[in-house]
Design a protein around this motif. Sequence first.
Motif, PDB file in Angstrom:
ATOM      1  N   UNK A   1      18.001 -22.799 -11.825  1.00 41.57           N
ATOM      2  CA  UNK A   1      17.237 -23.333 -10.694  1.00 41.57           C
ATOM      3  C   UNK A   1      17.510 -24.805 -10.416  1.00 41.57           C
ATOM      4  N   UNK A   2      17.744 -25.593 -11.463  1.00 45.39           N
ATOM      5  CA  UNK A   2      17.870 -27.038 -11.234  1.00 45.39           C
ATOM      6  C   UNK A   2      19.316 -27.466 -11.054  1.00 45.39           C
ATOM      7  N   UNK A   3      20.241 -26.514 -11.119  1.00 40.69           N
ATOM      8  CA  UNK A   3      21.635 -26.828 -10.845  1.00 40.69           C
ATOM      9  C   UNK A   3      22.328 -27.611 -11.940  1.00 40.69           C
TER      10      UNK A   3
ATOM     11  N   UNK B   1      20.688 -29.870 -14.269  1.00 34.64           N
ATOM     12  CA  UNK B   1      20.093 -31.159 -14.623  1.00 34.64           C
ATOM     13  C   UNK B   1      19.330 -31.109 -15.947  1.00 34.64           C
ATOM     14  N   UNK B   2      19.399 -29.977 -16.636  1.00 31.63           N
ATOM     15  CA  UNK B   2      18.633 -29.778 -17.868  1.00 31.63           C
ATOM     16  C   UNK B   2      17.150 -30.010 -17.600  1.00 31.63           C
ATOM     17  N   UNK B   3      16.673 -29.417 -16.485  1.00 33.09           N
ATOM     18  CA  UNK B   3      15.280 -29.636 -16.082  1.00 33.09           C
ATOM     19  C   UNK B   3      14.452 -28.361 -16.032  1.00 33.09           C
ATOM     20  N   UNK B   4      15.066 -27.207 -16.263  1.00 37.30           N
ATOM     21  CA  UNK B   4      14.287 -25.999 -15.972  1.00 37.30           C
ATOM     22  C   UNK B   4      14.393 -24.884 -17.005  1.00 37.30           C
ATOM     23  N   UNK B   5      15.390 -24.902 -17.855  1.00 36.94           N
ATOM     24  CA  UNK B   5      15.563 -23.853 -18.875  1.00 36.94           C
ATOM     25  C   UNK B   5      15.719 -22.455 -18.281  1.00 36.94           C
TER      26      UNK B   5
ATOM     27  N   UNK C   1      17.091 -33.458 -25.814  1.00 32.14           N
ATOM     28  CA  UNK C   1      16.369 -33.028 -24.620  1.00 32.14           C
ATOM     29  C   UNK C   1      16.391 -31.508 -24.515  1.00 32.14           C
TER      30      UNK C   1
ATOM     31  N   UNK D   1      13.416 -28.548 -24.692  1.00 33.02           N
ATOM     32  CA  UNK D   1      13.181 -27.507 -23.680  1.00 33.02           C
ATOM     33  C   UNK D   1      13.166 -26.135 -24.345  1.00 33.02           C
TER      34      UNK D   1
END
Lengths: 106, 391
Positions: free
Chosen positions: A39-41, A43-47, A67, A71
């Motif tokens: 989902x976040x493309x 960015x290591x933001x969504x898992x 980081x 997650x």
Amino acid sequence: MSKITFIDYQGNQTEVEATNGDSVMEAATQNDVPGIDADCGGACACATCHVYVDAEWMDKVGKPGDLEADMLEVADGVQDNSRLSCQISMSDDLDGLVVSTPESQY
Amino acid sequence: MGNTGNVVIIGASHAAAEAISTLRRAGWPGQITLIGDELELPYQRPPLSKAYFKGELEFAKLLLKNEAFYDKAQVNVLLGKRATKLDRQQQSVMLDNGESVFYSHLILATGTRARHLPVAGHDLPQIKVLRTRADVDDIKSALPQGGKLLIVGAGYIGLEVAASAIKNNIDVTVLEAQERVLSRVTGEHVSGFFQKRHAKEGVDIRLGASLQSFVNQGAKAYAKLGTGEDIPFDCAIVGIGVVPNVELAQDAGLACDNGILVDEYARTNDANIFAVGDCANHFSALYRNRIRLESVPNAVAQAKTAALFICGKPQPYNQLPWFWSDQYDIKLQTAGLLSGYDRSEIQGDPDEAKFTVSYYKQDKLIALDAINAPAEFMKAKKAIIEALSAN
């Protein structure tokens, strides 16, 4: 170019050619491999690009960074061989990599 | 038109790529037509203000799917073409080159455009917006090494560009009319944290700024402030919010109110027309409110919802909104919507650049900001869904 084999939760295999330097997630999404949402493309933001690394490849792929480990700590269905595929960069060393995708992404 | 139908998608971005993928995976047997007014196949937009701006990612890496994907999915790709009119009786879309495309199902994924800044001189050639790859290329070519960039609006895009540009040795000034940055999307703790960090990196942030006009004088352009100060710039980016592209829908008589109104299956008030992503306004069962979201995860999930419905496999859309922003080495992740909160609680230490702020409404957790705290963000997503679903 390096080869990656994705195995979905039902055992279906998809092979893709990845450009070195691309992440495993990028190779999956660009080639429309099922089971990786990303989902976040990257960015290591969504898992939502969680994969299980095949036992034989664990050493070469290595451990998650801080980081990413944070997650993964709270993602669903995490195992010892869990990684976020946006954080695995392809190289000649990983030519032939095999990963499995979970039934659903968090 | 084939006798099995044609799903036409207007808008070639995140939602379109997902809709095509889901349509084929769910067994859509008919045609698919993709109409986009840019020249590129769908690409990732979030990196435009970050890695792509900094020059760390080449454009090819931004493509959401490779070219072969569209061939394999047998998509009729019409790029560089703008849809100008919908005819709901004929079920057709008129294009700016005079052609029409017939649809059995239409997905509107028209997105948003930058809000207009109503001051004198807004149309000077140095004044730009950042929505597309072409915009970024244009901005970068207008900024010499050590050049001066003026950013109007301290929202996500403005601050992300500020962080990217200052790392590329561009001189950056940010004008913000409000008394704090990110005022529309976060609370005071997080605003204060980002203000401090940008100042430390050398970004000149002017809060409560009153921009009067832009003028061209000699080689430079200037922003004239209410205080009498003139700020010179080589290039200015206006990032004061966006407005949804609803005109096609509105002119065709579809219901719109801050976006194209859709239900939990992304359906408009025309049974054959769906709207998804930033241009759509849906009813959120979680927040019991109509909301229009500007976010990639929302666009992707709604596109999937519309595609599954078209394939006869309906699954209502009911995701918790979430957002993220990368500036310097800071990752901000927001779970939920904080609108209407009456109490906030900070955990952790902003000076350590690792903390969270929880937002409550009547003692119910409705949102959380996580600064470099992804595990807390992930936990909060679950906790907020539980809190909102209770009672």
